[in-house]
Design an enzyme around this catalytic site. Structure first.
Site, short mmCIF file in Angstrom:
data_model
loop_
_atom_site.label_atom_id
_atom_site.label_comp_id
_atom_site.label_asym_id
_atom_site.label_seq_id
_atom_site.Cartn_x
_atom_site.Cartn_y
_atom_site.Cartn_z
N HIS A 1 0.84 -1.21 0.00
CA HIS A 1 0.00 0.00 0.00
C HIS A 1 0.88 1.25 0.00
O HIS A 1 0.63 2.20 -0.74
CB HIS A 1 -0.87 0.06 1.27
N LYS B 1 -16.48 -6.00 6.91
CA LYS B 1 -15.56 -6.77 6.09
C LYS B 1 -14.84 -7.87 6.89
O LYS B 1 -14.16 -7.59 7.87
CB LYS B 1 -14.51 -5.85 5.45
N ARG C 1 -2.65 -5.93 -8.00
CA ARG C 1 -1.66 -7.00 -7.85
C ARG C 1 -1.90 -8.05 -8.94
O ARG C 1 -2.31 -7.72 -10.02
CB ARG C 1 -1.76 -7.60 -6.45
N SER D 1 -3.16 -7.45 3.29
CA SER D 1 -3.36 -7.23 4.73
C SER D 1 -3.77 -8.53 5.40
O SER D 1 -3.32 -8.84 6.51
CB SER D 1 -4.45 -6.18 4.96
O1 PNS Z 1 -8.94 -2.22 0.76
P1 PNS Z 1 -10.21 -2.64 0.11
O2 PNS Z 1 -11.02 -3.49 1.03
O3 PNS Z 1 -10.00 -3.27 -1.23
O4 PNS Z 1 -11.03 -1.28 -0.15
C1 PNS Z 1 -12.35 -1.35 -0.60
C2 PNS Z 1 -12.98 0.04 -0.62
C3 PNS Z 1 -12.87 0.69 0.74
C4 PNS Z 1 -12.26 0.89 -1.64
C5 PNS Z 1 -14.47 -0.16 -1.01
O5 PNS Z 1 -15.06 -1.08 -0.14
C6 PNS Z 1 -15.26 1.14 -1.00
O6 PNS Z 1 -15.13 1.93 -1.91
N1 PNS Z 1 -16.08 1.34 0.04
C7 PNS Z 1 -16.90 2.52 0.20
C8 PNS Z 1 -18.36 2.22 -0.14
C9 PNS Z 1 -18.59 2.27 -1.64
O7 PNS Z 1 -18.47 3.30 -2.27
N2 PNS Z 1 -18.94 1.10 -2.20
C10 PNS Z 1 -19.22 0.98 -3.61
C11 PNS Z 1 -17.96 0.72 -4.41
S1 PNS Z 1 -18.39 -0.21 -5.78
#
Ligand code: PNS
Length: 162
Positions: A17, A41, A92, A130
């Site tokens: 990251h 999550k 990745r 992670s």
């Molecule tokens: O590190 P991650 O878990 O891949 O991050 C995922 C993240 C936080 C980018 C995604 O869950 C997100 O955008 N969450 C906010 C809610 C949202 O907008 N969801 C719709 C996206 S399609």
């Protein structure tokens, strides 16, 4: 002025990251790292959102154009509110592609003014995540180098205490 947004759960932030954040900081005038609360999550995050924000602030303090904030809204709404026009995601190995492709398409559907930009992970971090780091730490393995030093210390403490 260009402002990019690096979103994620960051439970916890890894060296992979941080590499993406550093490379984004070289491409944009300002980079905002958005830490999602994401309480649902994977059974809930190991670290609180304040801890996750704090780890990134400390690990990225050498980057003067990087700020870190938590968010608990749609990502595109957070980007609009913060004046960011580009969402930056690290990519990745092929396993990331389908999920990232879906999120980019849905975010575009929700707000087509916001672009998604993918930065390829370097080979050293291609298989780092992670969840893998947490698993290694939970079984007593060394995570040094896989995460920033402050996170390695916190992971060792958290996994021996919890
Ligand atoms: O590190 P991650 O878990 O891949 O991050 C995922 C993240 C936080 C980018 C995604 O869950 C997100 O955008 N969450 C906010 C809610 C949202 O907008 N969801 C719709 C996206 S399609």
């Amino acid at each position: 002025m260009s402002r990019g947004l690096c979103p994620g759960t960051f439970d916890p932030v890894t060296s992979g990251h941080l590499d993406i954040i550093e490379r984004a900081a070289a491409l944009f005038d300002e980079v905002l790292v958005g830490v999602a609360l994401n309480p649902e999550k994977g059974g809930g995050p190991l670290f609180s959102v304040d801890e996750r924000v704090g780890f990134i602030r400390e690990a990225a303090r050498h980057l003067s154009n990087v700020a870190v904030k938590p968010f608990d809204t749609l990502l595109v709404d957070f980007a609009e509110k913060e004046g960011a026009t580009v969402i930056i995601k690290g990519l990745r190995a092929v396993t990331d592609f389908e999920r990232e492709f879906q999120m980019a398409a849905l975010n575009w559907r929700l707000d087509s003014k916001i672009e998604t930009l993918f930065i390829m992970a370097i080979p050293e971090y291609m298989y780092l995540s992670s969840s893998a780091v947490k698993e290694i730490a939970q079984h007593g393995g060394s995570v040094r180098g896989l995460v920033p030093d402050n996170v390695a210390v916190a992971l060792e403490r958290a996994t021996s205490a919890r």
